[in-house]
Enzyme design. Structure first.
Site, PDB file in Angstrom:
ATOM      1  N   ASP A  84      -8.185   3.272  -0.063  1.00  0.00           N
ATOM      2  CA  ASP A  84      -7.029   3.986   0.655  1.00  0.00           C
ATOM      3  C   ASP A  84      -6.867   5.343  -0.435  1.00  0.00           C
ATOM      4  O   ASP A  84      -5.579   5.628  -0.578  1.00  0.00           O
ATOM      5  CB  ASP A  84      -5.873   3.379   0.721  1.00  0.00           C
ATOM      6  CG  ASP A  84      -6.122   1.941   1.596  1.00  0.00           C
ATOM      7  OD1 ASP A  84      -7.339   2.096   2.131  1.00  0.00           O
ATOM      8  OD2 ASP A  84      -5.370   1.193   1.818  1.00  0.00           O
ATOM      9  N   ASP A 113     -12.010   2.606   3.109  1.00  0.00           N
ATOM     10  CA  ASP A 113     -11.237   3.085   4.092  1.00  0.00           C
ATOM     11  C   ASP A 113     -10.402   4.422   3.202  1.00  0.00           C
ATOM     12  O   ASP A 113      -9.379   4.398   3.419  1.00  0.00           O
ATOM     13  CB  ASP A 113     -10.055   2.001   4.724  1.00  0.00           C
ATOM     14  CG  ASP A 113     -10.778   1.053   5.410  1.00  0.00           C
ATOM     15  OD1 ASP A 113     -11.665   1.309   5.829  1.00  0.00           O
ATOM     16  OD2 ASP A 113     -10.179   0.032   5.561  1.00  0.00           O
ATOM     17  N   TRP A 115      -8.827   1.550  12.715  1.00  0.00           N
ATOM     18  CA  TRP A 115      -7.809   0.705  12.162  1.00  0.00           C
ATOM     19  C   TRP A 115      -6.896   0.358  13.179  1.00  0.00           C
ATOM     20  O   TRP A 115      -6.171  -0.910  13.227  1.00  0.00           O
ATOM     21  CB  TRP A 115      -7.003   1.600  11.007  1.00  0.00           C
ATOM     22  CG  TRP A 115      -5.736   0.896  10.367  1.00  0.00           C
ATOM     23  CD1 TRP A 115      -5.750  -0.315  10.122  1.00  0.00           C
ATOM     24  CD2 TRP A 115      -4.597   1.436   9.842  1.00  0.00           C
ATOM     25  NE1 TRP A 115      -4.514  -0.639   9.476  1.00  0.00           N
ATOM     26  CE2 TRP A 115      -3.720   0.489   9.147  1.00  0.00           C
ATOM     27  CE3 TRP A 115      -4.157   3.061   9.539  1.00  0.00           C
ATOM     28  CZ2 TRP A 115      -2.639   0.844   8.356  1.00  0.00           C
ATOM     29  CZ3 TRP A 115      -3.037   3.141   8.899  1.00  0.00           C
ATOM     30  CH2 TRP A 115      -2.164   2.065   8.436  1.00  0.00           C
ATOM     31  N   ARG A 142     -14.176   2.876  10.832  1.00  0.00           N
ATOM     32  CA  ARG A 142     -13.837   1.761  11.483  1.00  0.00           C
ATOM     33  C   ARG A 142     -12.453   1.874  12.307  1.00  0.00           C
ATOM     34  O   ARG A 142     -11.584   2.622  11.429  1.00  0.00           O
ATOM     35  CB  ARG A 142     -13.917   0.393  10.765  1.00  0.00           C
ATOM     36  CG  ARG A 142     -13.157   0.268   9.553  1.00  0.00           C
ATOM     37  CD  ARG A 142     -13.279  -0.948   8.815  1.00  0.00           C
ATOM     38  NE  ARG A 142     -12.421  -1.082   7.885  1.00  0.00           N
ATOM     39  CZ  ARG A 142     -12.193  -2.327   7.092  1.00  0.00           C
ATOM     40  NH1 ARG A 142     -12.871  -3.442   7.671  1.00  0.00           N
ATOM     41  NH2 ARG A 142     -11.601  -2.276   6.140  1.00  0.00           N
ATOM     42  N   THR A 159       0.861  -1.165  -0.084  1.00  0.00           N
ATOM     43  CA  THR A 159       0.172  -0.003  -0.112  1.00  0.00           C
ATOM     44  C   THR A 159       0.862   1.333  -0.105  1.00  0.00           C
ATOM     45  O   THR A 159       0.508   2.048  -0.686  1.00  0.00           O
ATOM     46  CB  THR A 159      -1.107   0.074   1.393  1.00  0.00           C
ATOM     47  OG1 THR A 159      -1.625  -1.088   1.142  1.00  0.00           O
ATOM     48  CG2 THR A 159      -1.894   1.179   1.275  1.00  0.00           C
ATOM     49  N   GLN A 202      -5.061  -1.824  -2.807  1.00  0.00           N
ATOM     50  CA  GLN A 202      -4.989  -0.639  -2.173  1.00  0.00           C
ATOM     51  C   GLN A 202      -4.237   0.137  -3.294  1.00  0.00           C
ATOM     52  O   GLN A 202      -3.197   0.091  -3.704  1.00  0.00           O
ATOM     53  CB  GLN A 202      -4.413  -0.586  -0.959  1.00  0.00           C
ATOM     54  CG  GLN A 202      -5.253  -1.516  -0.037  1.00  0.00           C
ATOM     55  CD  GLN A 202      -4.801  -2.856   0.189  1.00  0.00           C
ATOM     56  OE1 GLN A 202      -4.284  -3.567  -0.679  1.00  0.00           O
ATOM     57  NE2 GLN A 202      -4.830  -3.594   1.323  1.00  0.00           N
TER      58      GLN A 202
END
Length: 353
Positions: A191, A214, A272, A270, A139, A168
């Site tokens: 991401d 996310d 991480w 959420r 990532t 990602q």
């Protein structure tokens, strides 16, 4: 005339140095010094003058990286790099030693910096040597733009990761402090925006950020003012990893959340990591926001997650079915959460509202 070069470790006797200088004719010495220190010898960029970039070659620089390269380290003055409309296929890094730079686009939607790396691309990632095994890049190497310097501003420009949805893919990766983004677009899937260093401060105003999963994540402290947050999949908007000793993480104020057609199940966030902090206040939330609002990711996270809301509106703003481990702020609590208070980590940073 023959020129002799000596390394820094070379120590010449005093008489030898005097003798060498005495052998250079005064006229020759004058012209050497004139050439080295006059505009005729080399163009100086050590000034506040604006640098211009255009892909069509009508300005001095065709690539943004070229303009970044000529900026002086640790500038105490404000330097603007003005980027004309065009598509700039560049993978950019603004290094740690560059400060006080503003990259300003001519038109937000038509001035685009784009790259297309994703986490599952295989490459040799061995630093410098290029002799290591081929492996997935992961990532954190996928960024289109990485900002390591501090006091950097972006205005009226699009940062895009245009990769296929195969992993990602970061568009913006931040590591510097006091970063400001005004009227920018950040385009991607999973991401999209990675705020990569704890206790660094970021301010987003009137920006558009889109993604799937996310797509705003990391440990930094970031304030989002009047931003548009667009969800492209049934998933999660944020994944904060705020450290326990940092009082604030992500604050969304007067923002609008929208969803792509076909999307009907979106979570505000959420955690991480433990102690992740996210607050939505005075925001417009659509019906696609899940009634519970937040996702635990893992069961133990509910003990430390700092998830809050205040005075949101829209079909997705109802609080009666929110998870028990999130909470609604009181008016008194919300009044204390201002950019000045949030950004008072190291020193005072007053941002333009």
């Amino acid at each position: 005339m023959r020129l002799h070069y000596y390394t820094d470790s070379t120590v010449l006797p005093h008489d030898t140095r005097v003798s060498m200088l005495s052998r250079i004719p005064r006229v020759s010495l004058f012209f050497i010094l004139y050439f080295l220190f006059s505009p005729a010898g080399a163009k100086s960029y050590d000034n506040p003058d604006t640098l211009f970039v255009a892909r069509d070659g009508t300005t001095e620089f065709r690539n943004i990286s070229e303009a970044i390269e000529v900026c002086r380290a640790f500038m105490e003055y404000h330097k603007v790099i003005y980027v004309k409309k065009g598509i700039y296929k560049e993978k950019l890094i603004i290094p740690q030693w560059l400060t006080n730079i503003e990259i300003c686009g001519e038109d937000r939607d038509q001035t685009i910096i784009t790259w297309d790396d994703h986490a599952n691309i295989k490459a040799d990632i061995t630093p410098l040597t290029a002799t290591g095994p081929v492996q997935k890049i992961g990532t954190f190497r996928t960024f289109t733009l990485k900002i390591q310097g501090s006091r950097i501003t972006l205005k009226n420009i699009t940062i895009e990761n245009n990769s296929a949805r195969l992993g990602q893919a970061v568009a913006l990766h931040t590591e510097g402090d006091r970063l400001t983004f005004v009227n920018c677009r950040f385009l991607g899937h999973q991401d999209t925006v990675y705020t990569g260093v704890a206790k660094t401060r970021l301010y987003f105003r009137d920006c558009y950020i889109e993604g799937t999963t996310d797509f705003i994540f990391g440990p930094s402290t970031a304030w989002f003012e009047r931003c548009s947050i667009h969800c492209k999949a049934n998933s999660y908007i944020t994944a904060a990893s705020t450290p326990q000793d940092v009082p604030y993480g992500y604050i969304f104020n007067h923002c609008t959340v929208t969803c792509q057609d076909g999307v009907d199940k979106v979570y505000l966030g959420r955690p991480w990591r433990d102690y992740g902090y996210t607050l939505f206040m005075n925001c417009q939330l659509p019906r696609q926001i899940r009634p519970e609002g937040w996702h635990q990711w893992r069961p133990e996270a509910v003990k430390t997650a700092r998830y809050m809301e205040y005075n949101n509106t829209g079909e997705g703003a109802a609080t009666d079915r929110r998870v028990s481990w999130s909470r609604q702020l009181t008016k008194k609590e919300a009044s204390k959460i201002t950019p000045e208070a949030v950004f008072a980590i190291h020193d005072v940073w007053a941002v333009q509202p």
